[in-house]
Design a protein around this motif. Structure first.
Motif, PDB file in Angstrom:
ATOM      1  N   GLU A 110       0.805  -1.226   0.000  1.00 29.35           N
ATOM      2  CA  GLU A 110       0.000   0.000   0.000  1.00 29.35           C
ATOM      3  C   GLU A 110       0.838   1.276   0.000  1.00 29.35           C
ATOM      4  O   GLU A 110       0.365   2.338   0.410  1.00 29.35           O
ATOM      5  CB  GLU A 110      -0.954   0.026   1.204  1.00 29.35           C
ATOM      6  CG  GLU A 110      -1.942  -1.125   1.232  1.00 29.35           C
ATOM      7  CD  GLU A 110      -2.916  -1.077   0.054  1.00 29.35           C
ATOM      8  OE1 GLU A 110      -3.632  -0.076  -0.059  1.00 29.35           O
ATOM      9  OE2 GLU A 110      -2.936  -2.035  -0.733  1.00 29.35           O
ATOM     10  N   ARG A 111       2.068   1.196  -0.484  1.00 27.87           N
ATOM     11  CA  ARG A 111       2.915   2.384  -0.598  1.00 27.87           C
ATOM     12  C   ARG A 111       3.615   2.372  -1.950  1.00 27.87           C
ATOM     13  O   ARG A 111       4.044   1.318  -2.434  1.00 27.87           O
ATOM     14  CB  ARG A 111       3.957   2.455   0.522  1.00 27.87           C
ATOM     15  CG  ARG A 111       3.376   2.540   1.920  1.00 27.87           C
ATOM     16  CD  ARG A 111       4.463   2.743   2.957  1.00 27.87           C
ATOM     17  NE  ARG A 111       4.972   4.106   2.951  1.00 27.87           N
ATOM     18  CZ  ARG A 111       4.483   5.087   3.714  1.00 27.87           C
ATOM     19  NH1 ARG A 111       3.474   4.851   4.531  1.00 27.87           N
ATOM     20  NH2 ARG A 111       4.994   6.302   3.661  1.00 27.87           N
ATOM     21  N   SER A 122       8.813   7.202  -0.439  1.00 26.65           N
ATOM     22  CA  SER A 122       7.779   6.264  -0.018  1.00 26.65           C
ATOM     23  C   SER A 122       6.505   7.052   0.263  1.00 26.65           C
ATOM     24  O   SER A 122       6.468   7.874   1.183  1.00 26.65           O
ATOM     25  CB  SER A 122       8.224   5.502   1.234  1.00 26.65           C
ATOM     26  OG  SER A 122       7.197   4.642   1.696  1.00 26.65           O
ATOM     27  N   ILE A 123       5.455   6.812  -0.550  1.00 23.86           N
ATOM     28  CA  ILE A 123       4.220   7.594  -0.455  1.00 23.86           C
ATOM     29  C   ILE A 123       3.043   6.646  -0.247  1.00 23.86           C
ATOM     30  O   ILE A 123       2.854   5.710  -1.032  1.00 23.86           O
ATOM     31  CB  ILE A 123       3.995   8.428  -1.729  1.00 23.86           C
ATOM     32  CG1 ILE A 123       5.214   9.304  -2.026  1.00 23.86           C
ATOM     33  CG2 ILE A 123       2.750   9.286  -1.589  1.00 23.86           C
ATOM     34  CD1 ILE A 123       5.093  10.099  -3.308  1.00 23.86           C
ATOM     35  N   PRO A 124       2.218   6.866   0.772  1.00 23.34           N
ATOM     36  CA  PRO A 124       1.021   6.035   0.957  1.00 23.34           C
ATOM     37  C   PRO A 124       0.117   6.108  -0.269  1.00 23.34           C
ATOM     38  O   PRO A 124      -0.046   7.168  -0.878  1.00 23.34           O
ATOM     39  CB  PRO A 124       0.343   6.655   2.185  1.00 23.34           C
ATOM     40  CG  PRO A 124       1.434   7.386   2.901  1.00 23.34           C
ATOM     41  CD  PRO A 124       2.363   7.873   1.836  1.00 23.34           C
ATOM     42  N   GLU A 239       3.713  13.412   5.599  1.00 27.76           N
ATOM     43  CA  GLU A 239       3.390  12.021   5.275  1.00 27.76           C
ATOM     44  C   GLU A 239       4.405  11.360   4.342  1.00 27.76           C
ATOM     45  O   GLU A 239       4.245  10.211   3.963  1.00 27.76           O
ATOM     46  CB  GLU A 239       1.986  11.911   4.646  1.00 27.76           C
ATOM     47  CG  GLU A 239       0.879  12.547   5.456  1.00 27.76           C
ATOM     48  CD  GLU A 239       0.714  11.906   6.817  1.00 27.76           C
ATOM     49  OE1 GLU A 239       1.063  10.724   6.961  1.00 27.76           O
ATOM     50  OE2 GLU A 239       0.237  12.595   7.739  1.00 27.76           O
ATOM     51  N   ILE A 240       5.446  12.085   3.943  1.00 25.43           N
ATOM     52  CA  ILE A 240       6.430  11.525   3.016  1.00 25.43           C
ATOM     53  C   ILE A 240       7.807  11.460   3.661  1.00 25.43           C
ATOM     54  O   ILE A 240       8.501  10.455   3.576  1.00 25.43           O
ATOM     55  CB  ILE A 240       6.480  12.348   1.712  1.00 25.43           C
ATOM     56  CG1 ILE A 240       5.128  12.236   0.988  1.00 25.43           C
ATOM     57  CG2 ILE A 240       7.612  11.878   0.807  1.00 25.43           C
ATOM     58  CD1 ILE A 240       5.028  13.091  -0.248  1.00 25.43           C
TER      59      ILE A 240
END
Length: 404
Positions: A110-111, A122-124, A239-240
């Motif tokens: 999921e990333r 790495s990004i959700p 978030e990153i």
């Protein structure tokens, strides 16, 4: 100690002290010409720009040193062209409209995992709106396909496959559909649009900055989270994580806060767009008239409107607005097409007009129009003397400056 050795030690001490002072304040540039644009629309050409947390120091065109509070600066613009050498890359558009041009993209747990400027990213998955394959700044084009409730893979032959994105690697896209699990060759795919139900805005608060890089990437970060060194800018991306950006790779830095009301927050009150033959057309938000990134005057803009002649957009003016600030230009990819007349009106009274042409003046630097209690703003684009049918006009980053 001999006089010669004392003199030598004194010289070394002064040299060491000078070196420490030289690197004490992180500097953007030693002699490069930089344009500072103020919150009120005024601008100045400077050199030797350096930064502290609350102030920006520089030398004016006459060579005199000067300093300004950071809150007075709207834009720091380096005179750098976007890279035209990058012909194939992968574009990630996030849910806050940031754009990353990356390589080695994978989807795992999921990333999205990728390389960005030789750094691991790495990004959700819920923060990614669309993935574009084999693109660059000049040809990245927003997909016209609505994903509705599914993920969507758009193939190069324009076929659309709906389902659920499972994973992908360098060779294949694994996709779950009603007909079963599919493995689609990545080489045959244009883009992937993700389920909008997953889309989540990345929080950046009311005070943030946007970085425009030479490779076409647009990054948003909290304005106070900059960490400068002499050659790099370290930014914290919500978030990153932290990315280190070379100063030589930055074309422009834009600062935004609660005083700036971007027009793209609102749909126009009214709009009317028609082509040369009277057929009804439409405008694009945050893209040019062809659906590509807004690129005018060799500058990339994250927000704005793309139109063709003839076009009329009408917006409500916030009651506390003190000025309307905008850039305007023909799209850089329009070749020789484009000879248009621009008219700006406040409450149906024309206050500004401009003529744009690819062979003459094709880009208007940021301008500020005072507002004194008017209620409506009208932006009009009309055919010029040549009546070109292929013009492509960009209203670049238009916003209202609000009273404090």
């Amino acid at each position: 100690m001999t006089p010669r050795s004392e003199s030598s030690n004194s010289f070394l001490f002064r040299l060491l002290l000078f070196t420490l002072l030289l690197f004490a304040v992180p500097a953007f540039s030693s002699g490069e010409e930089i344009v500072l644009r103020m919150q009120d629309g005024a601008q100045a050409e400077v050199t030797n720009l350096s930064w502290e947390k609350d102030s920006i120091q520089f030398k004016t065109s006459s060579g005199a040193p000067d300093v300004l509070p950071r809150k007075q600066i709207k834009t720091i613009s380096f005179r750098r062209s976007y890279s035209r050498k990058i012909t194939r890359s992968i574009g990630l558009q996030l849910t806050n409209n940031d754009i990353y041009f990356v390589s080695d993209l994978l989807l795992s747990e999921e990333r999205f995992l990728a390389k960005f400027e030789n750094q691991k990213l790495s990004i959700p998955i819920e923060y990614v709106r669309e993935v574009f394959f084999d693109v660059c700044i000049t040809n990245l084009k927003k997909s016209a396909v609505d994903p509705e409730a599914d993920d969507v893979v758009i193939l190069k032959n324009q076929d659309v496959v709906r389902g659920e994105l499972v994973s992908f690697d360098d060779d294949e896209i694994h996709f779950k559909t009603d007909l079963g699990n599919l493995k689609l060759p990545r080489s045959n795919s244009l883009s992937i649009k993700l389920n909008p139900a997953l889309a989540a805005e990345i929080p950046i608060g009311s005070k943030y900055a946007q970085l425009f890089l030479k490779n076409g990437s647009v990054l948003s970060t909290i304005a106070d989270d900059f960490d400068f060194s002499k050659e790099k800018l370290n930014v914290e991306l919500p978030e990153i994580g932290t990315l280190s950006i070379r100063m030589s790779d930055i074309c422009r830095i834009e600062f935004w806060d609660k005083r700036h009301h971007l027009l793209n927050r609102d749909q126009p009150l009214r709009s009317h767009n028609e082509d040369y033959f009277g057929n009804i057309t439409s405008f694009n938000q945050n893209r040019n008239a062809s659906g590509q990134l807004l690129l005018s005057g060799d500058q990339l803009f994250a927000t704005g409107y793309g139109v063709r002649s003839q076009s009329e957009l009408i917006f409500a003016i916030p009651s506390n607005a003190e000025s309307f600030i905008f850039s305007l230009g023909l799209d850089d990819r329009a070749d020789q097409n484009g000879a248009v007349d621009i008219h700006i009106s406040l409450d149906d009274t024309e206050v500004s007009s401009h003529r744009l042409s690819q062979t003459d003046s094709h880009f208007l630097e940021p301008s500020a129009l005072p507002i004194h209690g008017q209620k409506n703003l009208k932006l009009s684009v009309r055919f010029g003397l040549r009546g070109d049918v292929g013009d492509c006009v960009n209203w670049c980053q238009p916003y209202f400056l609000l009273k404090e």
